[in-house]
Design an enzyme around this catalytic site. Structure first.
Site, PDB file in Angstrom:
ATOM      1  CE1 TYR A   1      -3.712   2.155   0.262  1.00 44.28           C
ATOM      2  CE2 TYR A   1      -2.634   3.071   2.203  1.00 44.28           C
ATOM      3  CZ  TYR A   1      -3.978   3.578   0.759  1.00 44.28           C
ATOM      4  OH  TYR A   1      -4.841   4.345   0.984  1.00 44.28           O
TER       5      TYR A   1
ATOM      6  CB  SER B   1      -6.831   3.029  -2.904  1.00 42.27           C
ATOM      7  OG  SER B   1      -7.316   4.218  -2.900  1.00 42.27           O
TER       8      SER B   1
ATOM      9  CG  ASP C   1     -13.677   4.146  -6.739  1.00 44.50           C
ATOM     10  OD1 ASP C   1     -13.586   5.666  -5.886  1.00 44.50           O
ATOM     11  OD2 ASP C   1     -13.224   4.405  -7.331  1.00 44.50           O
TER      12      ASP C   1
ATOM     13  CG  HIS D   1     -12.089   3.877  -2.968  1.00 44.60           C
ATOM     14  ND1 HIS D   1     -10.920   3.989  -4.336  1.00 44.60           N
ATOM     15  CD2 HIS D   1     -11.264   3.663  -2.523  1.00 44.60           C
ATOM     16  CE1 HIS D   1      -9.874   3.635  -3.979  1.00 44.60           C
ATOM     17  NE2 HIS D   1     -10.384   3.787  -3.235  1.00 44.60           N
TER      18      HIS D   1
END
Length: 345
Positions: free
Chosen positions: A124, A205, A288, A320
């Site tokens: 991430y 993301s 989203d 999302h």
């Protein structure tokens, strides 16, 4: 009696008990299962007995009772995938600038070190969010049970080692997060666990931005990349939906000197005709409301225009996470793991 201290050390939970004796505090480590996350569930100041919960990538949440030297398992969550033949390790590697980056790796106990193992690397790396060990049912069923190797890279940008770990990948230092990711992948290859032909990357993301970056910066390193709910056009990210609130993380592309460092990694601006890229899978949602689907759409359109093969999937609901029901979530997961099996196995 004593004080329980639940700490995170090198992304793993370590439990201590402190006792006050003869005018001083004495601290000793509690023996617990390793490579996992611990939560203290219950304790009583009048009693030496206490309860804690433990889980890791292959162990479902398990409730332990500890009383002095005695430990018993009170209850364990249902095992959702076959993990008896799996093991968890943690390794470290030096990144490009010498920073030590840890990563977890989960694989079969009899893994052959011949560079042929299908391997998925996840990260991430942003917004001070730590990626800690936890029971991962979807990856267990969809990848580990199928014979895949799973790697979780604790790259800079997260909060695993406090605010400085986050700040080390903000704004002009963003490239550090991506260099950390490459270092982990190269270490996996160096250990003969996998090879570029069998190596895949995945992010969602802010991690989807990372996936877009690694696909365009190091196409030589991967044969599959899942780019989920991504930011990709970093020139206009601050004009779409919640993007303006992320300028503290990435910088302001409308300020020329800040665009100078942003444009060096912006995936939309760094995909070029004539370069061989992995056949990526881009996933987004029409609904989203956090990262605008225009990022994914524009990237796909540019890649098609430049004659790069790719897969593109856009759900029409789900926000999302690209799914609003369990059925949709299951479909998306099955699609992504099918893509990975097709490319890496």
């Amino acid at each position: 009696e004593g004080v329980l201290l639940n700490t995170i050390q090198n992304v793993k939970s370590v439990l201590y008990i402190l006792n006050f004796s003869k005018g001083t505090w004495e601290m000793s480590e509690v023996e617990t299962p390793e490579f996992g996350r611990i939560s203290i569930i219950s304790s009583d100041r009048e009693d030496s007995e206490y309860f804690y919960q433990y889980s890791n990538y292959i162990t479902p949440p398990t409730l332990y009772c500890k009383d002095g030297a005695n430990t018993i398992v009170v209850r364990q969550g249902k095992k959702k995938f076959e993990a008896d033949n799996l093991e968890v390790h943690q390794y470290e590697v030096n990144s490009k600038d010498g920073t030590t980056v840890p990563y977890f790796i989960i694989h079969k106990k009899d893994l052959k070190l011949d560079g042929s193992n299908p391997t998925l690397v996840y990260a991430y790396g942003g917004f001070n969010i730590s990626v800690k060990p936890g029971y991962d049912t979807r990856t267990g069923i969809g990848w580990l049970e199928q014979g895949g190797v799973y790697v979780v890279a604790n790259i800079r940008g997260g909060g695993e080692f406090g605010p400085s770990w986050h700040q080390a990948a903000m704004k002009e230092n963003r490239q550090n997060a991506y260099d950390d990711f490459y270092s982990v992948c190269e270490d996996v290859i160096e250990r003969k666990i996998s090879s570029p032909k069998n190596l895949g990357a995945f992010g969602w993301s802010n991690g989807g931005l990372m996936a877009g970056v690694v696909a365009t910066q190091r196409p030589d390193l991967f044969n599959a990349v899942i780019i989920g709910a991504p930011l990709l056009d970093m020139k206009r990210f601050n004009k779409m939906l919640a993007g303006a609130s992320w300028m503290g993380e990435y910088g302001n592309p409308d300020i020329p000197e800040e665009w100078e460092f942003i444009k060096k990694y912006s995936p939309y601006h760094n995909v070029h005709k004539g370069t061989d890229y992995p056949e990526v899978l881009i996933v987004t949602s029409t609904k989203d409301d956090r990262v605008h689907p225009a990022h994914a759409r524009k990237m796909a359109a540019r890649m098609i225009e430049q004659e790069h093969p790719l897969y593109y999937f856009e759900t029409i609901e789900g926000g999302h996470g690209a799914s609003s029901t369990n059925e949709q979530a299951a479909f998306n997961q099955a699609m992504m793991f099918t893509y990975l099996k097709m490319k890496l196995m």
